[in-house]
Design an enzyme around this catalytic site. Structure first.
Site, PDB file in Angstrom:
ATOM      1  N   LYS A  42      -2.972  -0.330 -24.745  1.00  0.00           N
ATOM      2  CA  LYS A  42      -3.443  -0.496 -26.134  1.00  0.00           C
ATOM      3  C   LYS A  42      -2.213  -0.465 -27.043  1.00  0.00           C
ATOM      4  CE  LYS A  42      -8.092   1.193 -25.120  1.00  0.00           C
ATOM      5  NZ  LYS A  42      -8.223   2.025 -23.928  1.00  0.00           N
ATOM      6  N   ARG A  52      -2.675  -3.211 -17.998  1.00  0.00           N
ATOM      7  CA  ARG A  52      -3.894  -2.382 -17.970  1.00  0.00           C
ATOM      8  C   ARG A  52      -3.734  -1.311 -16.909  1.00  0.00           C
ATOM      9  NH1 ARG A  52      -7.680  -5.404 -20.939  1.00  0.00           N
ATOM     10  NH2 ARG A  52      -9.112  -3.668 -20.828  1.00  0.00           N
ATOM     11  N   GLU A  73      -0.548   4.900  -0.453  1.00  0.00           N
ATOM     12  CA  GLU A  73      -1.329   6.126  -0.718  1.00  0.00           C
ATOM     13  C   GLU A  73      -0.426   7.353  -0.624  1.00  0.00           C
ATOM     14  OE1 GLU A  73      -4.777   6.282   1.791  1.00  0.00           O
ATOM     15  OE2 GLU A  73      -5.752   4.646   0.707  1.00  0.00           O
ATOM     16  N   ASP A 133      -7.409  12.781 -25.075  1.00  0.00           N
ATOM     17  CA  ASP A 133      -7.399  11.390 -24.613  1.00  0.00           C
ATOM     18  C   ASP A 133      -6.731  10.555 -25.708  1.00  0.00           C
ATOM     19  OD1 ASP A 133      -7.965   8.729 -24.097  1.00  0.00           O
ATOM     20  OD2 ASP A 133     -10.027   9.095 -23.446  1.00  0.00           O
ATOM     21  N   THR A 171      -4.755   5.317 -21.501  1.00  0.00           N
ATOM     22  CA  THR A 171      -4.535   3.998 -20.911  1.00  0.00           C
ATOM     23  C   THR A 171      -3.100   3.599 -21.237  1.00  0.00           C
ATOM     24  OG1 THR A 171      -5.382   2.984 -22.919  1.00  0.00           O
ATOM     25  CG2 THR A 171      -6.928   3.181 -21.083  1.00  0.00           C
ATOM     26  N   TYR A 187       0.844  -1.202   0.000  1.00  0.00           N
ATOM     27  CA  TYR A 187       0.000   0.000   0.000  1.00  0.00           C
ATOM     28  C   TYR A 187       0.871   1.239   0.000  1.00  0.00           C
ATOM     29  CZ  TYR A 187      -4.984  -0.453   0.035  1.00  0.00           C
ATOM     30  OH  TYR A 187      -6.273  -0.600  -0.382  1.00  0.00           O
TER      31      TYR A 187
HETATM   32  N1  DSN Z   1     -11.803   2.421 -25.189  1.00  0.00           N
HETATM   33  C1  DSN Z   1     -12.590   1.229 -25.291  1.00  0.00           C
HETATM   34  C2  DSN Z   1     -12.202   0.487 -26.523  1.00  0.00           C
HETATM   35  O1  DSN Z   1     -11.837   1.188 -27.413  1.00  0.00           O
HETATM   36  O2  DSN Z   1     -12.315  -0.732 -26.671  1.00  0.00           O
HETATM   37  C3  DSN Z   1     -12.587   0.596 -24.034  1.00  0.00           C
HETATM   38  O3  DSN Z   1     -12.969   1.583 -23.082  1.00  0.00           O
END
Ligand code: DSN
Length: 418
Positions: free
Chosen positions: A230, A236, A57, A201, A227, A55
């Site tokens: 991807k 993740r 924080e 984003d 994120t 932990y």
């Molecule tokens: N961004 C989505 C996707 O493109 O699959 C998941 O949140």
């Protein structure tokens, strides 16, 4: 039995079998969901480490728990590598994923009821850019912008007109199903005209942005969210980049505003992914993702497919199957049976419902991670064409699945043991 020592297969053979099954599926199929990839063995080792036990924080050197000697270094390492990669002034690696990273932006800059703008979900945006069923569409006054009916591209004239009419506090630019480059400078000038915060984003394109294969919003947008799993090919997770002036308000929004302790095992995986992305071969990888997507798009157009916007500049394609007489759901289920894993997706101005839309979304990050190139894209286009023509032909689907499996055997899935 002492439950803490035996292996997974000894403690929980049912779960171990399910993981084996998923390993096999990921090895034996062509994974074309554009938001998915194969994390490397090194990323998975870091993610599966003892760092999950701790932990912490707070932020490095300002924690609410003791025993942070190692964790502080892990977090600082991830941040330093990401600063180098993206050229960011300030980085936060604690958001649990992309949606919490986006929520931190709202918490940092908006009050409930404020007006916000983002690309509409049916036009290729994300739930957290103000969609009506998301908290971002319920707690804020959302004014979505769209794409042009004529060419499927974001209509910047519409964005400007809506921004001038509604004076949003925050404008999101970013996409999940949009195959073209984003003009961050144009969004900046619109945001400046109305005094809005601009958030970019880049969840889908982070791996393209950090390699220069897609223009970067870092230094243009006030805040950049992403994120990490991807095109960036990490575990993740989520991350935020911003100018120094916004650092403390964003950090406070992530912790303690939205979250408790960061997931340190994920932070470690992000640090490894950043190290991998710093290597010259990652740029080659990012270029190959786009080259494969372009090739697949051209091959599908040659077979009579309606590709939204006519092609792609990035890692994904959106097919409108209306002219093929099949829905996106029927097509994606048939493709899945044939070992080609995609997702059904709304297309702009889709007359059908989101759970049974007209389109299919395809992406090349995962197949490119396996080393597949243009020749495989031609094979893929042929298989997709055959399956979409006869989605109820079980013998055909079985035959394609076998051909896909045979092909996959020559391109081992990275990071996976079977
Ligand atoms: N961004 C989505 C996707 O493109 O699959 C998941 O949140």
């Amino acid at each position: 039995m002492n439950l803490l020592d035996p292996s997974l297969s000894e403690v929980d053979p049912t779960l171990a079998r399910l993981i084996d099954e998923e390993n096999r599926r990921e090895h034996e199929t062509l994974r074309l969901i554009p938001s998915e990839n194969y994390a490397s063995r090194a990323v998975m080792e870091a993610t599966g480490s003892c760092l999950t036990n701790k932990y912490s924080e707070g932020y490095a050197r300002k924690r609410y728990y003791e025993g942070q000697h190692v964790i502080d270094q892990v977090e600082e390492l991830a941040i330093a590598r990401l600063k180098t990669l993206f050229g960011a002034e300030h980085v936060n690696v604690q958001p649990y994923s992309g949606s919490p990273a986006n929520l931190a932006v709202y918490l940092a800059f908006c009050n409930p009821g404020d007006t916000v703008m983002g690309l509409a979900l049916p036009a290729g945006g994300h739930l957290t850019h103000g969609h009506s069923v998301s908290i971002t569409g319920r707690y804020f006054k959302s004014v979505p912008y769209g794409v042009r009916r004529s060419d499927g591209r974001i209509d910047l004239d519409e964005v400007r007109a809506l921004a001038k009419e509604h004076r949003p506090k925050l404008i999101f630019c970013g996409t999940t199903a949009y195959p073209r480059q984003l003009d961050f400078a144009a969004f900046r000038s619109i945001a400046d005209e109305v005094g809005a915060i601009l958030a970019a984003d880049i969840a889908h394109i982070a791996g393209l942005v950090c390699t220069g294969v897609h223009p970067s919003p870092v230094g243009i947008a006030d805040v950049v969210t992403s994120t990490t799993h991807k095109t960036f090919r990490g575990p993740r997770g989520g991350m935020l980049f911003c100018k120094k002036e916004h650092a403390s308000v964003l950090d406070r929004a992530v912790f303690p505003g939205l979250q408790g302790g960061p997931h340190n095992h994920t932070t470690a995986g992000i640090a490894v992914a950043a190290q991998e992305a710093l290597s010259p071969s990652f740029r080659t990888y990012a270029e190959a993702i786009v080259d494969n997507a372009r090739t697949l798009g051209e091959e599908l157009v040659a077979r009579g497919f309606a590709v939204v916007t006519g092609g792609t500049d990035n890692h994904l394609l959106l097919l409108d199957l209306t002219n093929k007489g099949v829905t996106g759901k029927v097509a994606s289920k048939a493709l899945d049976r044939a070992g080609i894993v995609a997702n059904y997706n709304a297309v702009p101005f889709d007359p059908r419902k989101p759970f049974d839309p007209s389109g299919v979304r395809l992406g090349t990050p995962a197949v490119t991670s396996r080393g597949m190139g243009r020749d495989v894209m031609v094979l893929l286009a042929n298989w997709i064409d055959q399956v979409v023509k006869e989605p109820a032909n079980d013998a055909l689907l079985d035959r394609v699945a076998l051909d896909v499996k045979a092909l996959c055997a020559s391109y081992p899935a990275p990071g996976i043991k079977i």
